[in-house]
Structure formats: structure tokens, C-alpha cells
Write an enzyme that holds these catalytic residues in place. Structure first.
Site, PDB file in Angstrom:
ATOM      1  CE1 TYR A  29      -1.972 -35.128  20.418  1.00 35.49           C
ATOM      2  CE2 TYR A  29      -1.956 -37.332  19.496  1.00 35.49           C
ATOM      3  CZ  TYR A  29      -1.937 -36.495  20.601  1.00 35.49           C
ATOM      4  OH  TYR A  29      -1.891 -37.020  21.850  1.00 35.49           O
TER       5      TYR A  29
ATOM      6  CD  GLU B 293       0.777 -31.882  21.776  1.00 36.28           C
ATOM      7  OE1 GLU B 293       1.875 -31.668  21.243  1.00 36.28           O
ATOM      8  OE2 GLU B 293       0.633 -32.592  22.788  1.00 36.28           O
TER       9      GLU B 293
ATOM     10  CG  ASP C 141     -18.175 -22.962  37.011  1.00 37.82           C
ATOM     11  OD1 ASP C 141     -18.804 -23.217  35.962  1.00 37.82           O
ATOM     12  OD2 ASP C 141     -17.637 -23.833  37.720  1.00 37.82           O
TER      13      ASP C 141
ATOM     14  CB  THR D 196     -19.955 -27.624  30.863  1.00 34.89           C
ATOM     15  OG1 THR D 196     -21.336 -27.404  31.147  1.00 34.89           O
ATOM     16  CG2 THR D 196     -19.189 -27.759  32.162  1.00 34.89           C
TER      17      THR D 196
ATOM     18  CE  LYS E  20     -22.536 -29.691  34.028  1.00 33.56           C
ATOM     19  NZ  LYS E  20     -21.930 -29.095  35.232  1.00 33.56           N
TER      20      LYS E  20
ATOM     21  NE  ARG F 152     -19.650 -35.674  29.597  1.00 31.46           N
ATOM     22  CZ  ARG F 152     -20.879 -35.680  30.084  1.00 31.46           C
ATOM     23  NH1 ARG F 152     -21.895 -36.117  29.380  1.00 31.46           N
ATOM     24  NH2 ARG F 152     -21.101 -35.227  31.297  1.00 31.46           N
TER      25      ARG F 152
HETATM   26  C1  LIG Z   1     -20.739 -29.402  35.876  1.00 34.80           C
HETATM   27  C2  LIG Z   1     -19.931 -28.361  36.522  1.00 34.80           C
HETATM   28  C3  LIG Z   1     -18.543 -28.320  36.378  1.00 34.80           C
HETATM   29  C4  LIG Z   1     -17.707 -29.432  35.813  1.00 34.80           C
HETATM   30  O1  LIG Z   1     -18.005 -29.962  34.645  1.00 34.80           O
HETATM   31  P1  LIG Z   1     -17.435 -31.376  34.157  1.00 34.80           P
HETATM   32  O2  LIG Z   1     -17.605 -31.222  32.694  1.00 34.80           O
HETATM   33  O3  LIG Z   1     -18.277 -32.414  34.791  1.00 34.80           O
HETATM   34  O4  LIG Z   1     -16.009 -31.481  34.571  1.00 34.80           O
HETATM   35  C5  LIG Z   1     -17.838 -27.245  36.923  1.00 34.80           C
HETATM   36  N1  LIG Z   1     -18.484 -26.286  37.592  1.00 34.80           N
HETATM   37  C6  LIG Z   1     -19.823 -26.317  37.784  1.00 34.80           C
HETATM   38  C7  LIG Z   1     -20.461 -25.214  38.562  1.00 34.80           C
HETATM   39  C8  LIG Z   1     -20.577 -27.361  37.278  1.00 34.80           C
HETATM   40  O5  LIG Z   1     -21.891 -27.406  37.517  1.00 34.80           O
END
Ligand SMILES: *Cc1c(COP(=O)(O)O)cnc(C)c1O
Length: 406
Positions: free
Chosen positions: A50, A52, A196, A222, A225, A231
């Protein structure tokens, strides 16, 4: 004792899933295969801790070592992206966006973002998502003629609606983003700009796509990807916003960070800063272009007529298939793609008119442009109503043997 003897039911599912992954051509644009060393730290003792708070400022004892770990992840993230500040605690991309809104906005403020059905993301203000319920949302759209963003129209919309936040960076848009233009628009209406780059973070880190720095105020990617990590998500910003972002993450939104994921992020960032990763990033795009051109040879209509990134969306409206039907038929032969809306879709989001394809996962397995062209041929054959799916399924299995998951 291993999971095999302690819990054979879960062990069997694990083996089945590994088999499914290695015998499937994975074209789901948001998926990838994380390397063994990332899996190793994900399943490690870091999960027991933990922590925090932040390095040096925790609410629990025993954090000397994980402090070093989190600091390492932060330092690597800043270096890789050329950022002043990084927060590596957000549990995933969706939560990261909500954290960013909490840091930058007041409830009822206006966000301007790309409509979900045009390639945006649920967390950019769709009405079924809390983002759409807490803020006023104004959507921009894809130009129906070019299939691309029209920066003049976006600038005009921003002048009309005076947003506090503009979001660029998408889930199903295949073209490079004009970051300087978005930066200029945001400045002209005194809005903050959120980049994003959830999908393209790895391609930007690998210098295969233009970076949103220094145009964006906050950048979010993220880690699972194109960065090929566990993740999770990374939020990057200038020093001036660092405190607001950190506070909005913890205690504003989350409790304890997932230290095993942060360990995986640190490892993935180290890999992404290497020379080989630059080649990987370039190859993802080369393969997507080859896949797109291959499909066009079979008369498939690609939104915006091609791609600059790792992904593309096929418009199936005139093909005799819905996106869902195509997705299901392709899964039968061992090809996974995801159904997708197309701009101004006449069908419903659950059964839309398009499919989205991406090359992140297969490029990790060593796909080449020639292989991508072969995949285009197999897709066209599968979507021919007269084809024998049993024969194609065998071809797919054979193809997959050439591209093992390492
Ligand atoms: C995949 C994605 C997210 C969210 O990601 P998660 O890990 O699935 O919550 C946010 N914004 C964009 C543009 C994405 O392609």
C-alpha cells in the site's frame, strides 16, 4: 506449488487464453502484447504494498523501496516524452481523463471534444459517461467530405462556445493530428488543451508521429496500447499544473496506487526509450499503410482514404455487412477486429457500419508490410459470402505460426 495444482480451473483458462492469443491474428487497434519482463513484475510482490501518497510523502510505512520504483517510473516518463512532470498512478485511461477534468475544471465548465461516433472516446464527454454528466460538452465532428478533422471549423466552434478545455487525441481517427493548430485554437479562446494520446503514446515516444509538446497543457497516454506496457496511464504536464494533477489523482480520485503496475510501467518505459522501439513504432505505421492499401485493392472504403497511424476504419456501409456481422465472421476464422461507428453512421452503435483495424499487436509479433497485404487478402476472402471458412481458418492458423508471441 504452482497455479496448475492450486487452482486448476483458473490454470486451464490461462492456458486456453494463451493459445487463443497465439492462434489469432489480432487486429484490435487498442491491444498489444506486453513483454515477459513486464509480466514478471506485474505478478510480483509489488502488488502487496500500500503506498497512498507520493514518493517521500506516503500515508503508510515501508515505502522506501517503492518510493524508488515510482520515482524511477516518473523520471523515465519525463525523459521519454520531454515532460516536466509525470504522474504514473492513474489506474487506466478513462480514470486518468476524469482526474484531469477534476484538476482543470469546475462542474458545469465546457469541454470541446470529438464526438464518440466520429472517433472520440466515451470519457471525452459522452452522455453515458460521468464526464458527459458533470460538464457541458460541445462536440466537433469529422468533415464528411475528407473524412478528416477540419481545423477551420474547429476554430470557429471554439470561438462560438468558449470551452475551458479542448480535447484532441482519439480512439478511431487514423490521421496525424495538427498539434500546433490545436494549440493555437486553445490559446485564442483561453482554453486548456488536453492531448489524449492513449492510442499513439508509443508511436510518439518512438518519434514516428509528431509530439503534442509543447502545445498541450496536459498530455495523457495509456500504457497498454502502443507503449506495450501493463494496463495503466501516465499523465504528463508542466510544473505549473503538477500539484493540481497529483492532488486530483490522490486523494481526489483514487486510493492506493497499483505498485506492480507502476513497476511494469517503469520497465515498459525503459524498453520504449531504446533504439529498437523506434523501429517498432515506424513499422506499426508502415504495416497499417500496407493493410489499408491492400484492402483498397479489394475495393474496401477506408475512412479518410488511408492512415498516418497504426489504425484504420473500414466503411462497410455499401459492402452488404454490418460492423458486427463482419466482426463475428472474422472471429470465426481467427481474426479479431472491433466493430466501429463511422462518421454520420446510419446504423446503431451496437451494430454500426464500420470495423476498426490496427497493427500494434501484430507488429510486436514481427508483421511486415508483405504480411499485412496477405492479411488484407484473408479479410477480403472471409467477407466473401461464398468462401469456405474452414479453409480460411486453417490458413489463419498457419499464418499465426509465422508470428509467434515472444
Ligand atoms: C483507450 C482510450 C482511453 C481509455 O483507456 P482505458 O484504459 O480503457 O480506460 C481514453 N482515451 C482514448 C482516446 C482511448 O483510446
Amino acid at each position: 506449488m504452482s497455479i496448475k495444482t492450486k487452482d486448476p480451473l483458473v490454470a486451464k483458462l490461462l492456458i486456453d487464453e494463451a493459445k487463443r492469443q497465439s492462434s489469432t491474428i489480432n487486429l484490435i487497434a487498442s491491444e498489444n502484447y506486453t513483454p515477459k519482463e513486464v509480466l514478471e513484475v506485474l505478478g510480483s510482490v509489488f502488488t502487496n504494498k500500500y503506498a497512498e501518497g507520493y514518493p517521500g510523502k506516503r500515508y503508510y510505512p515501508g515505502n522506501t523501496i517503492v518510493d524508488k520504483l515510482e520515482q524511477l517510473a516518473i523520471t523515465r516518463a519525463c525523459k521519454l516524452f520531454g515532460a516536466e512532470h509525470a504522474n504514473v498512478q492513474a489506474l487506466s485511461g478513462g480514470p486518468a481523463n476524469l482526474i484531469i477534468y477534476q484538476a482543470l475544471l469546475k462542474p458545469g465548465d465546457t469541454i470541446m471534444s470529438l464526438k464518440l461516433s466520429h472517433g472520440g472516446h466515451l470519457s471525452h464527454g459522452h452522455n453515458v459517461n460521468i464526464s458527459g454528466q458533470s460538464y457541458k460538452i460541445v462536440f466537433y465532428e469529422i468533415d464528411p467530405v475528407t473524412g478528416q478533422l477540419n481545423m477551420k471549423k474547429i476554430a470557429k466552434l471554439a470561438k462560438d462556445c468558449h470551452p475551458q478545455l479542448i480535447i484532441a487525441g482519439f480512439s478511431a481517427y487514423s490521421r496525424a493530428i495538427d498539434w500546433p493548430a490545436f494549440g493555437k485554437i486553445a490559446k485564442s479562446v483561453k482554453a486548456k488543451l488536453l492531448a489524449d494520446i492513449s492510442h499513439t503514446g508509443g508511436l510518439i515516444a518512438g518519434q514516428a508521429l509528431p509530439s503534442p509538446f509543447p502545445y498541450a497543457d496536459v498530455v495523457m497516454t495509456t500504457t497498454h496500447k502502443s507503449l506495450r506496457g501493463p494496463r495503466g496511464a501516465i499523465i504528463l504536464c508542466k510544473h505549473a499544473l503538477a500539484n493540481a494533477i497529483d492532488k486530483a489523482t490522490f486523494p481526489g480520485f483514487q486510493g492506493g496506487p497499483h505498485m506492480n503496475n507502476i513497476a511494469g510501467i517503469a520497465v515498459a518505459l525503459q524498453i520504449a526509450s531504446g533504439r529498437k522501439f523506434k523501429t517498432y513504432a515506424k513499422n506499426c505505421i508502415k504495416n497499417a499503410k500496407a493493410l489499408s492499401e491492400g484492402l483498397q485493392k479489394f475495393n474496401y472504403k477506408i475512412i479518410s482514404d488511408g492512415t498516418d497511424t497504426h489504425l484504420l476504419v473500414i466503411d462497410l456501409a455499401e459492402s452488404g455487412w454490418s460492423g458486427k456481422e463482419a466482426e463475428e465472421r472474422l472471429e470465426k476464422v481467427g481474426i479479431t477486429v472491433s466493430r466501429s461507428t463511422i462518421p454520420n453512421d446510419m446504423r446503431s452503435p451496437l451494430n454500426p457500419s464500420g470495423i476498426r483495424l490496427g497493427t500494434l499487436a501484430m507488429t510486436t509479433r514481427g508483421l511486415t508490410p508483405a504480411g499485412a497485404k496477405q492479411i488484407a487478402g484473408v479479410i477480403a476472402a472471409t467477407l466473401n459470402k461464398k468462401s469456405n471458412l474452414t479453409v480460411i481458418k486453417k490458413q489463419v492458423a498457419k499464418f499465426c505460426l509465422k508470428y509467434p508471441i515472444k
